[in-house]
Every structure is written in C-alpha cells, then in structure tokens.
Scaffold this active site. Structure first.
Site, PDB file in Angstrom:
ATOM      1  N   ASP A 125      -0.960   6.202  -5.900  1.00  0.00           N
ATOM      2  CA  ASP A 125      -1.957   7.225  -6.208  1.00  0.00           C
ATOM      3  C   ASP A 125      -1.366   8.239  -7.172  1.00  0.00           C
ATOM      4  O   ASP A 125      -0.238   8.692  -6.976  1.00  0.00           O
ATOM      5  CB  ASP A 125      -2.374   7.952  -4.922  1.00  0.00           C
ATOM      6  CG  ASP A 125      -2.701   6.989  -3.795  1.00  0.00           C
ATOM      7  OD1 ASP A 125      -3.852   6.558  -3.713  1.00  0.00           O
ATOM      8  OD2 ASP A 125      -1.781   6.670  -3.001  1.00  0.00           O
ATOM      9  N   GLU A 155      -4.258   4.103  -8.480  1.00  0.00           N
ATOM     10  CA  GLU A 155      -5.480   4.777  -8.058  1.00  0.00           C
ATOM     11  C   GLU A 155      -5.470   6.208  -8.592  1.00  0.00           C
ATOM     12  O   GLU A 155      -4.542   6.971  -8.322  1.00  0.00           O
ATOM     13  CB  GLU A 155      -5.616   4.801  -6.534  1.00  0.00           C
ATOM     14  CG  GLU A 155      -6.867   5.560  -6.096  1.00  0.00           C
ATOM     15  CD  GLU A 155      -7.013   5.706  -4.588  1.00  0.00           C
ATOM     16  OE1 GLU A 155      -7.788   6.592  -4.168  1.00  0.00           O
ATOM     17  OE2 GLU A 155      -6.369   4.950  -3.843  1.00  0.00           O
ATOM     18  N   HIS A 197      -0.570  10.632  -2.375  1.00  0.00           N
ATOM     19  CA  HIS A 197      -1.915  10.277  -1.935  1.00  0.00           C
ATOM     20  C   HIS A 197      -2.796  11.498  -1.686  1.00  0.00           C
ATOM     21  O   HIS A 197      -3.885  11.617  -2.239  1.00  0.00           O
ATOM     22  CB  HIS A 197      -1.872   9.427  -0.670  1.00  0.00           C
ATOM     23  CG  HIS A 197      -3.233   9.082  -0.153  1.00  0.00           C
ATOM     24  ND1 HIS A 197      -3.887   9.854   0.783  1.00  0.00           N
ATOM     25  CD2 HIS A 197      -4.076   8.076  -0.461  1.00  0.00           C
ATOM     26  CE1 HIS A 197      -5.077   9.330   1.031  1.00  0.00           C
ATOM     27  NE2 HIS A 197      -5.215   8.245   0.286  1.00  0.00           N
ATOM     28  N   HIS A 250       0.831  -1.201   0.000  1.00  0.00           N
ATOM     29  CA  HIS A 250       0.000   0.000   0.000  1.00  0.00           C
ATOM     30  C   HIS A 250       0.868   1.255   0.000  1.00  0.00           C
ATOM     31  O   HIS A 250       1.591   1.519   0.965  1.00  0.00           O
ATOM     32  CB  HIS A 250      -0.889  -0.031   1.246  1.00  0.00           C
ATOM     33  CG  HIS A 250      -1.832   1.102   1.384  1.00  0.00           C
ATOM     34  ND1 HIS A 250      -1.849   1.928   2.487  1.00  0.00           N
ATOM     35  CD2 HIS A 250      -2.811   1.563   0.562  1.00  0.00           C
ATOM     36  CE1 HIS A 250      -2.810   2.825   2.349  1.00  0.00           C
ATOM     37  NE2 HIS A 250      -3.407   2.624   1.194  1.00  0.00           N
ATOM     38  N   GLU A 258       0.438  -0.653  -4.670  1.00  0.00           N
ATOM     39  CA  GLU A 258      -0.679   0.261  -4.882  1.00  0.00           C
ATOM     40  C   GLU A 258      -0.140   1.671  -4.737  1.00  0.00           C
ATOM     41  O   GLU A 258       0.705   1.924  -3.878  1.00  0.00           O
ATOM     42  CB  GLU A 258      -1.774  -0.011  -3.838  1.00  0.00           C
ATOM     43  CG  GLU A 258      -3.025   0.831  -3.971  1.00  0.00           C
ATOM     44  CD  GLU A 258      -2.967   2.150  -3.209  1.00  0.00           C
ATOM     45  OE1 GLU A 258      -3.896   2.966  -3.372  1.00  0.00           O
ATOM     46  OE2 GLU A 258      -1.986   2.375  -2.454  1.00  0.00           O
TER      47      GLU A 258
END
Length: 243
Positions: free
Chosen positions: A38, A110, A51, A9, A36
């Site tokens: 952003d 994301e 993020h 993450h 993962e």
C-alpha cells in the site's frame, strides 16, 4: 490442477511486520510469486509503504501519516508489536523496488486514496515505476476506482485492477467496460453465480484477498483464480504443492 499465483499480502505479514522490507524479503525467500503493498504520501511528498492512513496500529507513533515527513517516520519503530523485528522502519517505495529488483516478483501496488485522495500520488508512482523499469512487474489497484482510471490515463499500458468488497453486481462487465486487467474482490465474491465464468469470458484476471485459511485457498484453486493474496505465502505454496 493449475496453482494460483501466490502474492504475499503486505509482504509475508503472517510472519514479519506488515509492509516492511523484512516482510517483502521474507516473501521472496519463501518463493512467493509477488507481493501486495500500500502506498501513501508523506508531508514532504515521499512515497512510503503503509496500509493505515494513521500510524497508531503499526508503529510506536500516532496520528495521520500525511502529517509526518519521511525523516520523522524513519525515526519511528514499525514492528507492529513483533519484538523479533523491533526497529523495523517504514519503507519508501524506492527501497521496495531496490530490494525486489533481482527477485522477479510481481508487485501489486494499492493506492490508498480512499480516505485521503493524495493529489499527485498517481503521477508520482507511475513516474517512479517507470524510472525503475518495473512497468512489466507492477499491477496497480485501489478501492478508489477514479485513482485506477487516472493511472490508465497516465499510462495506458499499465496493468490495473479494481479492488472491492462484497456483493457488487456485474463486476466482470464493469471491469471490461473500464478497460482494467483484473478484479481484486474480497474472497466470497468468487462464489456468486457465473462470476468466474464471466471473468474468463471477458479475459479479466481474478486476484482474491485475503486468503489465509486452507479451505479457502483450496476454494480459490478449484475456482481457477489468477492469484491469491495471503498473509501466509509459505502455507499457500505448500498447499498448492509447490514446496
């Protein structure tokens, strides 16, 4: 029992500053199956990995990320208070592709289009992914499901997932109706009656966030999720008997 895939993450953010090259490299070194991250756009239209829509928490700067150029952001310290990594930079998405190119890791991208819509971000990230030949290694997700649908419009073959929080009814049906490959629910959603059963029947992968505690990692394994998104990939891999 099969092990869920382990996706780090924001990189291995339990050990290194989130969404930095150092965190992504550490995730690869630990043996994670994917990362993962952003993506957002700078003032001069560069795709960067961060993020929060503001940079106050993770850097020594302040204000909206969208108001800074890439050069300005690169001159800030993104160590997120972890002095062992002082001087860590905000990475561009291109830099992440470069560092993970030879690792085989999946990248869950994301799109941070929930507060700021970032016109053109969908086109830019699909183009960059294709230019780097990462199409088979990327899954796009967002809390903004219009963004996910835009990705599918731009590239019908793209792997996509709907991010969401708690308590939504019939998400498996919703995912199937909209042609996405996966659901990315907050952890506790997998306990709803028949949720996992319906996802299996509809061939929808379940990639759960953010799973850090051992008992919840085990719960995800018992439920048969496709992937866990965790700050502690090493811990998850050990618990799943893969280290």
């Amino acid at each position: 029992m099969n092990s869920p895939l382990v996706w780090a993450h924001r990189g291995a953010s339990g050990y290194a500053p989130e969404n930095t090259i150092e965190a992504f490299q550490l995730a690869a070194d630990m043996g994670a199956d994917g990362v993962e991250l952003d993506v957002q756009l700078t003032r001069d239209g560069q795709i960067v990995v961060c993020h929060d829509e503001t940079i106050d928490r993770t850097s020594d700067g302040a204000g909206w990320l969208k108001d800074y150029t890439l050069d300005e952001l690169k001159n800030m310290n993104f160590d997120n208070g972890n002095k062992a990594y002082e001087g860590a930079e905000i990475p561009t998405m291109q830099e992440v592709f470069d560092v993970l190119r030879d690792t085989g890791l999946v990248i869950n991208i994301e799109l941070k289009t929930g507060i700021i819509f970032y016109p053109g971000l969908e086109e830019a990230i699909v183009e960059l992914t294709k230019a780097n030949h990462f199409e088979d290694r990327v899954i796009y997700s967002s809390f903004n499901h219009y963004s996910v649908m835009k990705i599918k419009e731009l590239d019908p073959q793209a792997k996509t997932g709907f991010l969401y929080a708690d308590g939504t009814i019939d998400m498996p049906g919703y995912a199937k109706d909209h042609g996405v490959d996966a659901l990315h629910p907050a952890l506790y959603n997998i306990q709803f009656p028949d949720f996992m059963k319906q996802c299996r029947e509809k061939e929808i992968d379940v990639n759960v966030w953010t799973v850090n505690d051992g008992k919840y990692l085990k719960m995800c394994q018992d439920a048969g999720v496709h992937a866990v998104i965790t700050n502690y990939p090493k811990k998850a891999l050990e618990l799943f008997g893969r280290k």
